[in-house]
Design an enzyme around this catalytic site. Structure first.
Site, PDB file in Angstrom:
ATOM      1  N   LYS A  83       0.853  -1.194   0.000  1.00  0.00           N
ATOM      2  CA  LYS A  83       0.000   0.000   0.000  1.00  0.00           C
ATOM      3  C   LYS A  83       0.884   1.237   0.000  1.00  0.00           C
ATOM      4  O   LYS A  83       1.727   1.427   0.883  1.00  0.00           O
ATOM      5  CB  LYS A  83      -0.873  -0.029   1.249  1.00  0.00           C
ATOM      6  CG  LYS A  83      -2.246   0.518   1.065  1.00  0.00           C
ATOM      7  CD  LYS A  83      -3.050   0.222   2.309  1.00  0.00           C
ATOM      8  CE  LYS A  83      -4.386   0.901   2.242  1.00  0.00           C
ATOM      9  NZ  LYS A  83      -5.014   0.930   3.564  1.00  0.00           N
TER      10      LYS A  83
HETATM   11  C1  E4P Z   1      -8.267   1.316   3.980  1.00  0.00           C
HETATM   12  O1  E4P Z   1      -7.620   0.953   3.029  1.00  0.00           O
HETATM   13  C2  E4P Z   1      -8.178   2.681   4.534  1.00  0.00           C
HETATM   14  O2  E4P Z   1      -6.918   2.907   5.068  1.00  0.00           O
HETATM   15  C3  E4P Z   1      -9.264   2.872   5.560  1.00  0.00           C
HETATM   16  O3  E4P Z   1     -10.487   2.427   4.997  1.00  0.00           O
HETATM   17  C4  E4P Z   1      -9.375   4.295   6.063  1.00  0.00           C
HETATM   18  O4  E4P Z   1     -10.533   4.401   6.844  1.00  0.00           O
HETATM   19  P1  E4P Z   1     -10.809   5.650   7.804  1.00  0.00           P
HETATM   20  O5  E4P Z   1     -10.989   6.859   6.968  1.00  0.00           O
HETATM   21  O6  E4P Z   1     -12.063   5.271   8.535  1.00  0.00           O
HETATM   22  O7  E4P Z   1      -9.627   5.765   8.728  1.00  0.00           O
END
Ligand code: E4P
Length: 218
Positions: A83
């Site tokens: 990622k």
């Molecule tokens: C997933 O890939 C993301 O990092 C995550 O959904 C972020 O979510 P949030 O905005 O609730 O922290």
């Protein structure tokens, strides 16, 4: 549409995965901080339990560091997806990692034009954060509709992975707008199984059957 679980907590991941509805996992540094056990141990448990892509995020912010981290992260398992945050360095790192055959999920995407760059860089997944846009007073799901249109215009194969999901409505709309994946926090995932009328209907069926004294078939 595939459903991923958005958690670095192995217990939460394994419980959701046991339903057969989970196709992969996403984590981020904030989720790692809430894993409940040491992060390395958590990742090893998740990778062992889940067949499907597991996104692990780099912590470096400059492209050489991102690439080096990415090369190391994939050693945790062949299903690891690296990622990478949406920055200039992230776009550069994505192209190098893709050149080496490493799968990339481009994260922290908040616009259709950023998603276009992610696709041009060859990312396997793009993670548009709908909930955080909603928090700021913009309609996050509109971005999903636009990215779908943009990708379809040019035949980009990057998968749209709806992130920052806050409600069952986000999941529902992801499917309506043609997203490839939605990554869902456990609290929202379990709500997908529920509807007040499902619960009431079942109670009424069983009550009627019992009160009438019908002999069960089996
Ligand atoms: C997933 O890939 C993301 O990092 C995550 O959904 C972020 O979510 P949030 O905005 O609730 O922290």
């Amino acid at each position: 549409m595939e459903l991923f679980i958005d958690s670095a907590n192995p217990e939460e991941v394994i419980e959701a995965y046991a339903t057969g509805m989970i196709n992969g996992v996403t984590t981020n540094p904030s989720l790692a901080a809430k894993a409940g056990i040491p992060y390395k141990e958590a990742v090893q448990k998740i990778i062992k339990a889940v067949q499907g892509p597991i996104s692990l995020e780099v912590l470096s912010t400059e492209f050489k560091g991102m690439v080096e981290e990415g090369r190391k992260l994939i050693k945790y398992g062949e299903n690891v997806v690296v990622k990478i945050p949406m920055t200039v360095d992230g776009i550069k790192a994505t192209q190098i990692l893709k050149h080496e055959g490493i799968n990339v999920n481009m994260t922290l995407v908040f616009s259709t034009y950023q998603a276009l760059l992610a696709a041009k860089a060859g990312a396997d997944y793009v993670s548009p954060f709908v909930g955080r846009l909603d928090d700021g007073g913009t309609q996050g799901m509109q971005m999903i509709e636009e990215i779908r249109q943009s990708y379809d215009n040019y035949g980009f194969e990057t998968k749209i992975l709806v992130a920052s999901v806050r409600s069952t409505l986000h999941v529902e709309e992801s499917s309506i707008y043609g997203a490839d994946v939605a990554t869902i926090p456990p609290g929202v995932f379990w709500k997908l199984f529920e509807h007040p009328l499902s619960k009431l209907g079942l109670e009424q069926f069983l009550k009627d059957f019992k009160e009438a004294g019908v002999e069960p078939l089996v």
